[in-house]
Design an enzyme around this catalytic site. Structure first.
Site, mmCIF file in Angstrom:
data_model
loop_
_atom_site.group_PDB
_atom_site.id
_atom_site.type_symbol
_atom_site.label_atom_id
_atom_site.label_comp_id
_atom_site.label_asym_id
_atom_site.label_seq_id
_atom_site.Cartn_x
_atom_site.Cartn_y
_atom_site.Cartn_z
ATOM 1 C CG ASP A 58 -1.807 1.174 1.343
ATOM 2 O OD1 ASP A 58 -2.457 1.332 2.396
ATOM 3 O OD2 ASP A 58 -1.862 1.950 0.372
ATOM 4 C CG ASP A 114 -3.492 4.736 -2.202
ATOM 5 O OD1 ASP A 114 -4.544 5.107 -1.647
ATOM 6 O OD2 ASP A 114 -2.840 3.731 -1.833
HETATM 7 O O1 FLK Z 1 -6.031 4.844 2.777
HETATM 8 C C1 FLK Z 1 -5.764 5.081 1.622
HETATM 9 C C2 FLK Z 1 -6.119 6.429 1.007
HETATM 10 C C3 FLK Z 1 -5.113 7.422 1.532
HETATM 11 CL CL1 FLK Z 1 -5.693 9.025 1.212
HETATM 12 N N1 FLK Z 1 -5.088 4.234 0.790
HETATM 13 N N2 FLK Z 1 -4.689 3.003 1.272
HETATM 14 C C4 FLK Z 1 -5.630 2.094 1.650
HETATM 15 N N3 FLK Z 1 -5.344 0.979 2.302
HETATM 16 C C5 FLK Z 1 -6.508 0.234 2.603
HETATM 17 C C6 FLK Z 1 -7.621 1.039 1.980
HETATM 18 N N4 FLK Z 1 -6.946 2.204 1.405
#
Ligand code: FLK
Length: 339
Positions: free
Chosen positions: A34, A225
């Site tokens: 991530d 992301d």
């Molecule tokens: O949390 C975010 C957005 C950051 Cl602004 N991306 N990463 C992620 N990991 C699990 C769900 N989403």
């Protein structure tokens, strides 16, 4: 040193999981890499049975090299509203043969429902900047920060694919994974994200003369992301794009833009400086929402949705299926190239 791991898509490409070795002897867990967060956390022997949904867990007591980081805890919440929290251990972590000793391995004692119901994912491996790490009182470093000095090249790369395994590479750039030159863009990591400026967009066929619409300068701040499934862009881009698709509609009941599953979707070009990142229309066709059988499904969710209400656009997995991406940690840059 350098390493490569497969990135395997789960159903409808909602997330990509990669194998990670933790502890002594090594326990292999499939984690969601991530670049939008900076905690490495796992389902573990400390995760209550009621909070497990079949995930493989890290059995802390079976690792002779695990050491509790006393008096430290972590708690994280993600852009989609999911959350997790727990205790902290230091242990050896390997990804594709790249070894980090004394990596903070965050053990979950609490996880929210979407993690419980995701049996395939044993946790997340954060690849954003250390500033976002949630361990208190002693903030911990990410796997890539800890691995950096041992890497041949201070980079990692993402090569995700639609409905088939792709890969993440650490410490090298595999020229066979993309075509043409790499297009480097500046990164602003002051908020801890891989943030960059996009300058506009154009939609193939919009003006009907086949060369696509003129570039519409809806400049926007964006983050790269891999932990977000879709492409979340300013509402204006969504409107300009989906208005080209017969039967497309913004449906609050469905949670956003939907399209007929049989729609022939135009390509979307995202202009990043002078670089034109083309997202093929078929990547903007996402999961069916009226049935699980994509062959008979009539209505599909759009792979691009609105980022309205968010501080930035989010270039998620839909983007990485179209564009090979270099996360240049050493120089604080991103680079994109077509595949
Ligand atoms: O949390 C975010 C957005 C950051 Cl602004 N991306 N990463 C992620 N990991 C699990 C769900 N989403």
């Amino acid at each position: 040193d350098q390493g490569e791991v497969s990135a395997t898509p789960q159903l409808f490409d909602v997330e990509y999981l990669a194998p990670v070795q933790i502890g002594t002897p090594p326990q292999t867990l499939n984690l969601n890499f991530d670049t939008g967060s900076s905690d490495l956390w796992v389902f573990s022997s400390e995760t209550p049975q009621q909070s497990r949904g079949g995930q493989k867990i890290f059995e802390i007591e079976k690792s002779s090299s695990a050491q509790r980081l006393a008096n430290n805890t972590w708690a994280i919440s993600y852009g989609d509203g999911s959350r997790s929290s727990g205790n902290v251990y230091l242990d050896v972590v390997s990804v594709g043969g790249v070894n980090v000793f004394n990596q903070a391995v965050e053990s979950a004692t609490s996880v929210s429902s979407s993690f419980i119901s995701d049996a395939a994912s044993s946790g997340l491996l954060g690849l954003a900047f250390d500033k976002l790490n949630t361990v208190k009182p002693s903030k911990q470093k990410t796997f890539i920060t800890n691995a950096l000095e041992s890497l041949e090249l201070g980079v990692f790369t993402a090569n995700l694919k639609k409905s088939e395994p792709g890969n993440y590479n650490f410490g090298f750039i595999d020229e066979t994974e993309f075509t043409g030159p790499l297009n480097y863009v500046d990164v602003d990591s002051s908020d801890g994200f891989w943030a960059f400026q996009a300058t506009g967009y154009s939609v193939e066929g919009a003006s009907g003369n086949g060369t696509g619409s003129p570039v519409v300068p809806i400049a926007h701040n964006a983050i790269a992301d891999t932990g977000t499934t879709l492409l979340l862009l300013p509402a204006g881009i969504n409107q300009a794009y989906y208005r080209q698709v017969k039967g497309a509609k913004e449906d609050p009941q469905a949670g956003g833009w939907t399209v007929p599953c049989k729609a022939d979707l135009p390509d979307l070009t995202l202009h990043i400086g002078s670089y034109k990142a083309v997202i093929p229309g078929e990547l903007i066709l996402f999961a069916p929402i009226d049935t699980d059988d994509i062959k008979t499904a009539k209505t599909c969710f759009g792979g691009m949705q609105s980022s309205a209400g968010m501080p930035f656009a989010i270039y998620g997995d839909v983007f990485f299926k179209a564009q090979f991406t270099v996360f240049d940690v050493e120089n604080g840059k991103l680079a994109f190239a077509p595949k």
